[in-house]
Enzyme design. Structure first.
Site, PDB file in Angstrom:
ATOM      1  N   CYS A 147      23.072  -9.848  18.316  1.00 46.53           N
ATOM      2  CA  CYS A 147      23.564 -10.278  19.335  1.00 46.53           C
ATOM      3  C   CYS A 147      22.409 -10.201  20.542  1.00 46.53           C
ATOM      4  O   CYS A 147      21.723  -9.320  20.503  1.00 46.53           O
ATOM      5  CB  CYS A 147      25.077 -10.159  19.795  1.00 46.53           C
ATOM      6  SG  CYS A 147      24.796  -8.347  20.667  1.00 46.53           S
TER       7      CYS A 147
ATOM      8  N   GLY B  32      19.428   0.683  27.296  1.00 52.18           N
ATOM      9  CA  GLY B  32      18.810   2.210  27.380  1.00 52.18           C
ATOM     10  C   GLY B  32      19.719   3.132  28.207  1.00 52.18           C
ATOM     11  O   GLY B  32      20.637   2.418  28.909  1.00 52.18           O
TER      12      GLY B  32
ATOM     13  N   CYS C 251      31.007  -0.804  24.914  1.00 56.31           N
ATOM     14  CA  CYS C 251      31.196  -2.145  24.495  1.00 56.31           C
ATOM     15  C   CYS C 251      32.489  -2.595  24.542  1.00 56.31           C
ATOM     16  O   CYS C 251      32.944  -3.776  24.266  1.00 56.31           O
ATOM     17  CB  CYS C 251      30.362  -2.565  23.175  1.00 56.31           C
ATOM     18  SG  CYS C 251      28.799  -2.272  23.256  1.00 56.31           S
TER      19      CYS C 251
END
Length: 399
Positions: free
Chosen positions: A214, A118, A82
């Site tokens: 989010c 995932g 991220c």
């Protein structure tokens, strides 16, 4: 390595739900063109490109930039979970600061699928195997998606140690919605109340509702970095300076502390922020506006403390007193953050950059933080990496 690095231009497209976006090459090309237009530069002037994404094949960065121009420059593909977008920014800043290049593109994009994140490669060890094992041991709840267990577990640890109320996380989400209402690029612009958040579908009883997480989204954002000398030669005015930047990864405390807050990067973020403050010769009280990694409302609360915006254990009072919004001590996530804007993993860090550059230019419209001069960005990726960047406003008299 002491050359000043400037952000000459930024670009971002509106984030969308999975399945509603253009294919990633078109999204990335549009964001790049917007950044070039914002800077008043041509792609032929870009000497290197760092392109970040998580869910795409190798050399997808080249495929995206071929839509803009095939100039033969080095294109480096970046994947750091991220924090991918801000990792691309970190590398671009290093290239300019070191003198390796004068004008560099940092680009991030993501074309995501619906639902929880995932594993893609299931025939080899997961980079999260130690995170998963520790989470199983500390919080259990194997039926809950892992990202929710990571950050929900960190929020639960804060609740257990400091008595933090579930309503405090709801207040953070409600604040995000009020900020996003003034952001035309945010995916969710409907204002929700604290009660709305608490009454949303429960994802973990007593710990999290759906509105505290989010959404996965698709999108792209870009920034053009250049040296001060390049800006002078091109007649660029009003460029925002990167005053300081630091990147960290996990330390032993991530697993040894047996604390879910450490598992999601508390000390990693605190070290990066401390290095930035030290390099810039400032403290957290000097910062006017912050874009931080609020993938869950729980992580926003924990990050207040990691960045030194309030004391450890003081985050609930920070929220309840309104010190995290307009009229308080520091405005956090004026864009609406990931909670409202969405989180296309590779684009998030550069979307944060775009917001803060516009804030420091005084061009943020109805969400403008009055008189903003110093802006702090925090972008976190589990597995792990954290990038903290401090931006300084230009001399507006020269803009």
């Amino acid at each position: 390595m002491n050359r000043k690095v400037l952000v000459a231009g930024v670009g971002m497209i509106p984030f969308t739900k999975p399945g509603a976006s253009a294919p990633y090459p078109q999204m990335a090309a549009e964001a790049t063109r917007l950044a070039l237009q914002d800077a008043g530069l041509d792609f032929a002037q870009v000497q290197q490109a760092y392109v970040g994404y998580v869910y795409a094949d190798s050399t997808a960065g080249q495929r995206a930039l071929y839509e803009v121009g095939m100039s033969g420059i080095p294109v480096i593909n970046v994947n750091n979970n991220c924090s991918t977008g801000s990792t691309a920014l970190f590398l671009a800043r290093q290239a300019v600061e070191s003198g390796a290049a004068e004008c560099v593109l940092a680009l991030g994009f993501e074309q995501m699928s619906p639902g929880a994140l995932g594993a893609v490669f299931k025939d080899r060890p997961s980079p999260f195997d130690r995170f998963d094992q520790t989470t199983d041991e500390l919080v259990g709840h194997a039926e809950i998606p892992l990202a929710l267990r990571y950050f929900g577990g960190a929020g639960l640890a804060h609740m257990q140690q400091f008595g933090t109320q579930l309503s405090t996380f709801a207040k953070i989400r409600a604040k995000a919605s009020r900020h996003a209402a003034n952001n035309p690029l945010a995916l969710f612009r409907t204002v929700v109340s604290e009660e709305d958040v608490l009454n949303a579908p429960v994802m973990w009883p007593g710990v999290m509702t759906r509105l505290m997480a989010c959404p996965p989204t698709c999108g792209a954002a870009a920034a053009l970095l250049c040296s001060e000398a390049f800006a002078a030669r091109q007649g660029l005015r009003g460029a925002v300076r990167i005053r300081a930047q630091a990147m960290t990864t996990d330390g032993p405390e991530t697993f040894e502390s047996r604390d879910m807050r450490e598992l999601v990067g508390f000390s990693m973020a605190r070290r990066a922020a401390s290095r930035v403050y030290e390099a810039a010769g400032i403290g957290p009280a000097d910062v006017d506006v912050v874009e931080l990694h609020d993938c869950f409302a729980h992580n926003e609360l924990i990050t207040y403390e990691a960045l030194g915006l309030c004391p450890v254990g003081g985050a609930e009072a920070f929220v309840v007193d309104g010190d995290n919004t307009y009229g308080g001590r520091v405005v956090t996530n004026p864009s609406g953050g990931l909670l409202s804007k969405g989180h296309p993993l590779g684009a998030t860090g550069l979307a944060q950059c775009t917001e803060l550059v516009q804030q420091l230019r005084g061009r943020a419209g109805a969400r403008q933080v009055e008189g903003a001069r110093l802006a702090l960005q925090h972008n976190l990726g589990l597995g792990g990496a954290c990038v903290v960047t401090l931006y300084e406003a230009p001399d507006r008299s020269a803009a």
